[in-house]
Write a protein that holds these residues in place. Structure first.
Motif: not given
Length: 173
Positions: A67-70, A97-100, A110-113, A138-141
């Motif tokens: 879903l994130l990719k889509s 955010e929810k799935y992280i 984290r990447y797809w977020y 973005m830096r933290t993730h």
């Protein structure tokens, strides 16, 4: 009791079939494209399948990732109007955010977020992104992705970290 078992097994089978169909549609997302504008048909149908499958524990994690990719693909390549892009990237940002939070040790989430967040920042603008603290997030993730799996998406964590350093000097303070 037998009826309950039957209903549950049918729900699981339906979710698996929905996931499979969603993945098939996601893999065909480019079909029907016209020049640089992608068609919304397959990706929208894939999103419908993943949105249903996310409610089933057996397929929730995989459905959320797809879903994130889509969301990213649809907003970035298939939707042309800015308001439509904002709506979809908001969904991607919230879902990521929810799935992280649910899977803090997942480089994939984290990447797809970050992919969705970076595109969200571009659509909303530099000032909004600065107010939201996007560069710090973005830096933290990115650093966490590098720590968890430095090879994910061919060094995607490094790419995201580089993008932060490239864009950050242009944010007015």
């Amino acid at each position: 009791l037998l009826l309950i078992f039957f209903c549950l097994s049918m729900m699981i089978a339906s979710a698996k079939a929905g996931m499979k169909e969603g993945i098939n549609l996601y893999n065909k997302r480019h079909e029907g494209s016209n020049g640089t504008s992608a068609s919304t048909v397959n990706i929208s149908n894939a999103i419908k399948h993943f949105s249903k499958a996310i409610n089933t524990p057996e397929s929730e994690k995989e459905a959320a990732l797809y879903l994130l990719k889509s969301y990213y693909y649809k907003a970035e390549f298939a939707i042309q109007d800015e308001e439509g892009k904002k709506q979809i990237f908001n969904k991607g940002k919230a879902l990521g955010e929810k799935y992280i939070d649910k899977h803090p040790d997942s480089a994939k989430f984290r990447y797809w977020y970050l992919v969705n967040l970076g595109s969200w920042a571009q659509v909303y603008g530099i000032l909004t992104a600065a107010r939201e603290g996007v560069a710090d997030q973005m830096r933290t993730h990115s650093e966490k992705i590098i720590q968890l799996d430095p090879n994910y998406q061919d060094g995607g964590g490094y790419f995201m970290l580089g993008a932060v350093h490239y864009k950050s000097p242009y944010i007015p303070f």
